[in-house]
Design a protein around this motif. Structure first.
Motif: not given
Length: 107
Positions: A3-4, A26-33
């Motif tokens: 994400l960065d 590509y980005i999981s929900r936990t990464d975004a949270i």
């Protein structure tokens, strides 16, 4: 992480939305949270530091919209420097120290 790398590039909003909608895995929900949580914690930490500084400066930091008193951030201060001299004894030298960072607070 991922994400960065996406957010720190100069990418247009439409391209980012298109990329993430096509590659939703590509980005999981936990990464975004975790990413959003870290940003909220950073803002909370900065706010907490401001209020702690205000507590130690007895209300002179946050709630005073006027420039700070010269006593709060002095430009010069008396200081003692101790070092071991040639004879092995501690030698104290008294002088005036300049507080360079306090010039910023007067501007």
């Amino acid at each position: 992480g991922k994400l960065d790398r996406i957010l720190h590039t100069k990418i247009k909003k439409e391209k980012l939305v298109n990329f993430l909608s096509k590659n939703y895995d590509y980005i999981s929900r936990t990464d975004a949270i975790y990413y959003i949580l870290c940003h909220f914690l950073a803002v909370g930490s900065a706010t907490l530091q401001i209020y702690i500084l205000n507590y130690f400066l007895v209300g002179e930091f946050v709630f005073n919209y006027l420039p700070p008193d010269p006593e709060l951030f002095p430009l010069t201060e008396g200081c003692n420097i101790a070092y071991i001299g040639h004879s092995g004894d501690v030698v104290n030298i008294g002088g005036i120290c300049t507080m360079n960072y306090n010039y910023v607070y007067q501007k």
